[in-house]
Design an enzyme around this catalytic site. Structure first.
Site, PDB file in Angstrom:
ATOM      1  N   CYS A 250     -10.268  -2.759  -3.836  1.00 16.83           N
ATOM      2  CA  CYS A 250      -9.954  -1.437  -4.388  1.00 16.83           C
ATOM      3  C   CYS A 250     -10.812  -1.145  -5.609  1.00 16.83           C
ATOM      4  CB  CYS A 250      -8.462  -1.355  -4.754  1.00 16.83           C
ATOM      5  SG  CYS A 250      -7.963  -2.525  -6.038  1.00 16.83           S
TER       6      CYS A 250
ATOM      7  N   GLN B 175       0.824  -1.194   0.000  1.00 17.00           N
ATOM      8  CA  GLN B 175       0.000   0.000   0.000  1.00 17.00           C
ATOM      9  C   GLN B 175       0.870   1.261   0.000  1.00 17.00           C
ATOM     10  OE1 GLN B 175      -3.043   0.114  -0.584  1.00 17.00           O
ATOM     11  NE2 GLN B 175      -4.037  -1.742   0.112  1.00 17.00           N
TER      12      GLN B 175
ATOM     13  N   GLU C 276      -0.188 -16.681  -1.048  1.00 14.57           N
ATOM     14  CA  GLU C 276       0.211 -15.626  -1.976  1.00 14.57           C
ATOM     15  C   GLU C 276       1.000 -16.235  -3.133  1.00 14.57           C
ATOM     16  OE1 GLU C 276       1.196 -12.559  -4.209  1.00 14.57           O
ATOM     17  OE2 GLU C 276      -0.290 -12.432  -2.596  1.00 14.57           O
TER      18      GLU C 276
ATOM     19  N   ASP D  89      -8.246 -10.307  -0.213  1.00 11.71           N
ATOM     20  CA  ASP D  89      -7.723  -9.030  -0.722  1.00 11.71           C
ATOM     21  C   ASP D  89      -7.231  -9.269  -2.146  1.00 11.71           C
ATOM     22  OD1 ASP D  89      -6.751  -6.511  -1.093  1.00 11.71           O
ATOM     23  OD2 ASP D  89      -5.259  -6.573   0.508  1.00 11.71           O
TER      24      ASP D  89
END
Length: 445
Positions: free
Chosen positions: A402, A277, A327, A374
């Site tokens: 987002c 971020q 991930e 996310d």
């Protein structure tokens, strides 16, 4: 001309009969004179020529490049009104998919710093001589154009990162390092990335170039390392002179390998070219929203999908939560493991691989009370949502997004899978733009 509403990109919609105009520099409800800048078959783009200063939401932009630079779209809007407009836009996009039901959308949490918040300072290079790349200049792309606006200031950049970027630019000019040219005959610079830390007030410098054969390169690296606040220098190789993205290979040249940034009580170890971020203050607020949703230890065990370097997983694990983080990017996983080691965290396990592949292999008897999501901007694949909702069946889902349009689409499927929407909490990660970050919390009925 009356300006009607915002598009998801932050432009205003107006009409000339049946012809649609997308207007920059406007605010819905204003009557303003506009100048058409480009035309297409069904629409045109325009900019406000004489704004209506009677609206309370209008303010004077802080940046001299506003309206030409393509970075900020909303500096002409007073910041508290930006938050209101974004919350309204979020509600409209949710209602379009979910229907005009009572939606638990909370007021947007503001960025702690509307200016100076962007920790990722990124500038592109071009040469005044297009054939040799000499006469180095740097800046940002112009609004709706590939041309470069030579930028003398950027108020949204972190002050440490901005200062270092300009000092590096002077070093490059003194050493006559060329920019990459269109045909790529000689190696040249494409862009400059400076990742700054709010916590340590230090930064890492990443040069993006088409190759390694740059004049006086060792001297450039040495002088950059001597700049106050610079902790590391890196070279990213992007051989395609037409690409605006970082290349796949980044080489560590000097100093520390990773940037240190503290969020949620954890000192993160971040590769300077990794996704993280860009607004540390708002990232802290985002984590606080997630923590509120899973504060009770009864929320364990937690599955974190698309975990990145562990922005959500590791502060939760430091507080005693048991987390499995998945991930795909090996650099992000390596950063997460380095952060675990640096902070002595013991209750977070990382698995490296595609979420889709690892979820197929997940034993069906392995249960999770909570799933964190996310995903990338495009949202989650439908079958992953079905597997979570009807296979894993966690009691709680926390979805960080987002992209409100992708979130709304995915929420429809999750609601049909037996979940109740408890709240949607937007967090302003990108002041002066129309981008909306939000956290949706769902519980099983």
């Amino acid at each position: 001309m009356k300006l009607e509403s915002f598009t998801p990109d932050g432009e205003c919609v107006a009409h000339l009969g049946q012809f649609v105009l997308f207007v920059t520099g406007g605010i819905p409800g204003e009557f303003a004179d506009v100048v058409i800048t480009t035309t297409g078959r069904d629409f045109a783009r325009a900019r406000v020529e004489r704004p209506d200063f009677r609206t309370r939401s209008r303010t004077t932009p802080k940046c001299r490049h506003f309206g030409v630079c393509g970075g900020c779209m909303w500096q002409h809007i007073d910041y508290p009104y930006q938050l209101k407009f974004k919350t309204h836009m979020l509600r409209e996009m949710m209602e379009f998919r979910l229907g005009k039901v009572e939606l638990p959308i909370l007021a947007m949490i503001p960025s702690p710093h509307p200016f100076g918040h962007r920790n990722k300072v990124f500038y592109q290079f071009e040469g005044m001589d297009s054939e040799t790349g000499q006469g180095l200049a740097f800046g940002h792309n112009r609004l709706h154009a590939p041309d470069l606006e030579w930028v003398r200031e950027c108020p949204v950049h972190n002050d440490v990162g901005e200062s270092i970027a300009r000092s590096v630019y002077r070093i490059l000019k003194d050493h006559k390092v060329p920019a990459a040219t269109e045909y790529g005959i000689h190696d040249g610079l494409k862009s400059l990335l400076v990742r700054a830390s709010t916590e340590t007030r230090t930064a890492h410098v990443v040069f993006v170039a088409t190759g390694e054969q740059l004049p006086l390169w060792q001297s450039v690296v040495e002088k950059t390392m001597r700049l106050p606040g610079v902790e590391g220098v890196h070279l990213n190789l992007q051989p395609d002179p037409a690409s605006t993205y970082l290349g796949r290979e980044t080489r560590h040249l000097a100093g520390r390998e990773r940037l240190r940034e503290k969020i949620g009580g954890v000192e993160f170890q971040i590769s300077p070219d990794a996704f993280f971020q860009t607004n540390a203050g708002s990232a802290e607020k985002l984590f606080e929203v997630v923590l509120r949703a899973v504060a009770d230890k009864a929320c364990d065990p937690i599955l974190d999908l698309y975990a990145g370097g562990g922005l959500l997983s590791l502060p939760l694990a430091q507080r005693g939560r048991k987390v499995l983080a998945i991930e795909e990017n090996p650099r992000a996983v390596a950063d997460g493991l380095a952060t675990i080691a640096a902070n002595g965290i013991s209750t977070c396990e990382f698995m490296q691989g595609k979420v889709e592949a690892l979820m197929r292999k997940m034993p069906r008897d392995r249960k999770f009370h909570t799933v964190l999501l996310d995903p990338p901007r495009e949202g989650c694949p439908e079958w992953i949502l079905r597997l979570i909702g009807r296979g894993v069946r966690p009691k709680r889902l926390v979805y960080v997004s987002c992209n409100p349009q992708a979130l709304a689409r995915d929420l429809v499927l999750l609601l049909h899978s037996g979940y109740r929407l408890e709240e949607i909490q937007p967090v302003d990660m990108f002041p002066h733009t129309a981008h909306i970050e939000s956290v949706a919390v769902l519980t099983r009925k």
